[in-house]
Design an enzyme around this catalytic site. Structure first.
Site, PDB file in Angstrom:
ATOM      1  NE  ARG A 162      -8.082  -1.890   2.130  1.00  0.00           N
ATOM      2  CZ  ARG A 162      -8.211  -0.768   1.442  1.00  0.00           C
ATOM      3  NH1 ARG A 162      -7.768   0.383   1.947  1.00  0.00           N
ATOM      4  NH2 ARG A 162      -8.784  -0.747   0.261  1.00  0.00           N
ATOM      5  CB  SER A 236      -9.650  -7.371  -0.553  1.00  0.00           C
ATOM      6  OG  SER A 236     -10.407  -6.699  -1.531  1.00  0.00           O
ATOM      7  CD  GLU A 332      -7.532  -5.966   3.099  1.00  0.00           C
ATOM      8  OE1 GLU A 332      -8.624  -5.452   3.350  1.00  0.00           O
ATOM      9  OE2 GLU A 332      -6.983  -5.905   1.977  1.00  0.00           O
TER      10      GLU A 332
END
Length: 339
Positions: A162, A236, A332
């Site tokens: 990520r 997420s 995130e």
């Protein structure tokens, strides 16, 4: 180029957070990207695609550029593979569906992810055992300071979990105008991810098509993730934390059922959703922010939440997980704070 003052951004971010841009414009090709840099380069505060990976924490005092550069072009092809160039403003899932409908392998595991193509290299989006960097060939850019056009190879982007250079050294440096992908024409089913492997347990993998895998991933996601249209979210919210083997072993002594996934570099990835669930937050609310009842990784704007509310809820959850497991959770999505 049209610049519109005082524009509401609530419908341009999937968390539906209230925010206004001092100015807003939409670009539809690379020439317009260069033009906006020439007109307003120092005033560009944010380049916005689908708004599915951003937390708008207040109003934006500068210019917000909405990227709607479209186009799908096949650059080369042989018996084994092909290279496709895609405008950064294309809807990601529309492009993935285009690929699977044509029988092209490589992106089918990344089905039903919200957002636009230009965001995929920034975040190095990943799901069900595949990260997009495995298919990215090149990225076309416009320098936000000089207006210069540039092309970088995927290998130059320092892709990680990520993560990419676009979130670090290159943050706010470029407008991404297009991404090219190297895809396979030969069967390449990737079914190592647990839920996907179980889904096709009774099926001969060699008989699967990209469409079969796309449909399976879409089905799995739909059963456990909320629709952003009815439950505003960014997917997420936290990264799965990565810890040293020693810390993982110590945690497993106290929590023997804790999911853990050994990584190639010797570290261990933990499941953030499981940690949040065990900390007691799954299905619970913190003010106008709720933790989704089926997937604890997802924070939902239950109605009227602001960026401050989202970040406060995240902080409470991070504190509780740290207190119970001595593990830090990292947010995130990108946080844009202009208060």
């Amino acid at each position: 180029m049209k610049y519109s003052p005082q524009q509401n951004l609530q419908e341009l971010n999937t968390l539906a957070l209230p925010s206004r841009a001092a100015q807003l414009c939409t670009i539809e090709n690379s020439d317009q990207a260069r033009e906006v840099v020439g007109d307003c380069g120092p005033d560009i505060a944010l380049v916005l695609g689908g708004g599915s990976n951003v937390i708008l924490n207040g109003d934006i005092p500068g210019l917000v550029v909405v990227n709607r550069i479209l186009g799908i072009e096949k650059l080369s092809e042989d018996d084994d593979e092909l290279i496709i160039n895609v405008g950064a403003g294309e809807v990601w899932d529309d492009f993935v569906r285009y690929c699977v409908q044509h029988g092209y392998w490589g992106l089918e595991n990344l089905a039903a992810i919200p957002g636009r193509v230009g965001a995929c290299p920034i975040q190095n989006i990943g799901a069900y055992g595949v990260e997009v960097n495995s298919a990215i060939r090149e990225i076309q850019l416009i320098d936000r300071h000089s207006g210069e056009a540039k092309v970088v190879e995927g290998a130059q982007c320092d892709f990680g979990y990520r993560d990419s250079r676009f979130k670090g050294q290159w943050r706010d440096k470029y407008i991404i105008t297009a991404v090219s992908f190297r895809l396979s024409k030969r069967a390449l089913p990737r079914l190592n991810y647990g839920e996907l492997s179980n889904y096709f347990a009774a099926t001969d993998a060699q008989k699967l098509s990209p469409q079969n895998i796309y449909d399976a991933v879409s089905d799995i996601r739909a059963r456990k993730l909320p629709n952003v249209a009815s439950h505003p979210n960014v997917g997420s919210f936290f990264k799965n934390p990565v810890v040293a083997q020693e810390q993982c072993r110590a945690l497993l002594k106290s929590f023997p059922h804790m999911p853990s996934y050994p990584m190639p570099d010797g570290t261990v990835k933990l499941a953030a959703g499981w940690l949040i669930d065990q900390a007691g937050w799954k299905g619970k609310s913190i003010g106008p922010v709720s933790v989704h009842e089926k997937q604890a990784l997802v924070l939902v704007n239950s109605g009227g939440a602001t960026g401050k509310d989202i970040l406060n809820a995240a902080s409470v959850i991070q504190s509780d997980v740290a207190a119970k497991f001595d593990v830090s959770l990292e947010i995130e999505p990108s946080v844009v704070s202009c208060l």
